[in-house]
Design an enzyme around this catalytic site. Sequence first.
Site, PDB file in Angstrom:
ATOM      1  N   ASP A 158       0.605  -1.079  -0.090  1.00  0.00           N
ATOM      2  CA  ASP A 158      -0.431   0.015   0.048  1.00  0.00           C
ATOM      3  C   ASP A 158       1.155   1.318  -0.010  1.00  0.00           C
ATOM      4  O   ASP A 158       0.214   2.499  -0.307  1.00  0.00           O
ATOM      5  CB  ASP A 158      -1.219   0.471   1.104  1.00  0.00           C
ATOM      6  N   SER A 159       1.949   0.974  -0.162  1.00  0.00           N
ATOM      7  CA  SER A 159       2.845   2.353   0.107  1.00  0.00           C
ATOM      8  C   SER A 159       2.777   2.896  -1.690  1.00  0.00           C
ATOM      9  O   SER A 159       3.835   4.212  -1.785  1.00  0.00           O
ATOM     10  CB  SER A 159       5.222   2.293  -0.113  1.00  0.00           C
ATOM     11  N   ASP A 216      -0.807  -6.919   0.048  1.00  0.00           N
ATOM     12  CA  ASP A 216      -1.126  -5.389   1.287  1.00  0.00           C
ATOM     13  C   ASP A 216      -2.429  -5.145   1.691  1.00  0.00           C
ATOM     14  O   ASP A 216      -3.074  -5.270   0.027  1.00  0.00           O
ATOM     15  CB  ASP A 216      -0.390  -3.669   1.480  1.00  0.00           C
ATOM     16  N   LYS A 247      -1.359  -9.688   3.671  1.00  0.00           N
ATOM     17  CA  LYS A 247      -0.435  -9.345   4.533  1.00  0.00           C
ATOM     18  C   LYS A 247      -0.865  -8.060   5.034  1.00  0.00           C
ATOM     19  O   LYS A 247      -1.845  -6.818   4.902  1.00  0.00           O
ATOM     20  CB  LYS A 247       0.710  -8.498   4.053  1.00  0.00           C
ATOM     21  N   GLU A 299      -1.491  -5.554   9.681  1.00  0.00           N
ATOM     22  CA  GLU A 299      -0.984  -4.989   9.972  1.00  0.00           C
ATOM     23  C   GLU A 299      -1.357  -5.121  11.688  1.00  0.00           C
ATOM     24  O   GLU A 299      -2.837  -4.912  11.803  1.00  0.00           O
ATOM     25  CB  GLU A 299      -0.489  -3.146  10.016  1.00  0.00           C
ATOM     26  N   GLU A 335       9.340  -3.732  10.582  1.00  0.00           N
ATOM     27  CA  GLU A 335       9.659  -2.515  10.236  1.00  0.00           C
ATOM     28  C   GLU A 335       9.923  -1.565  11.504  1.00  0.00           C
ATOM     29  O   GLU A 335       9.577  -1.317  12.650  1.00  0.00           O
ATOM     30  CB  GLU A 335       8.424  -2.365   9.664  1.00  0.00           C
TER      31      GLU A 335
END
Length: 272
Positions: free
Chosen positions: A52-53, A91, A121, A123, A190
């Site tokens: 999602d970057s 993501d 993925k 978070e 991270e």
Amino acid sequence: MSVATTNRRAVTTYRLKEMKMKGEKISMLTAYDYTMAHILDAAGIDVILVGDSAANVVAGYTTTVPMTLENMIYHGRAVARAVNHALVVVDMPFGTYQGNSKMALASAIQIMKETEADAVKLEGGSEIIESVERILCAGIPVMGHLGLTPQSINKYGTYSVRAKEEEEAEKLYNDAKLLEQAGCFGIVLEKIPAVLGTRVAKDLSIPIISIGAGGGVDGQVLVSYDMLGINNEFSPRFLRRYANLHDIMFEAFQQYIQDVKSGDFPNEKEQY
């Protein structure tokens, strides 16, 4: 995953765990489009993250929060079409899994069906464990993400190193164990102290991938735009630039503009 067209062994979640057991480091980079993914896959990358970057480096947002499910499916579909070897992880964007495990499952299923990627993925740790477990129960591989979690930037208000204090470090460690017990095939850590990253990687049987979590883990991931030097406005300590494509591209664009305006392009050999 497409059937491999080379003699290289296709990367699966089982293969990643096998690599950890053998002490073989795992390489991981981001891609958001077919062309970049095709090059990465041909180069032999183990894992491609459809991050999602893309919100930052493709869409120009200051955070990853604005990315939608439709955005991630678009990018994931483009990447998966290019890949024959690497494991493709997508993501799950902000708002598709936090606090609603049924929506999380529906979102994960939609990603897997419409992109043909290999995994998703998420978070977070204990806060999202219900969503993780529900997705895993559907047979969808899940990669965790702990430490600095960009989707929660508005909660923390800073991109500084996480888990420096003992209480937060212990929570991260316990969350990592929780994700492993739930069935996650790997975890991204991270921007945390290297000693903590090493501890997690040593004590867990699943692969631990670092982005600013030191070298004592099982693999590394970077944003491709950053390591290629396309984006030259982001310079954290953990980033190594392997090229300076920003300047190369800038000079090429300027030369093209000059050639067009002078009439040098196209020449006689470049016409039909």
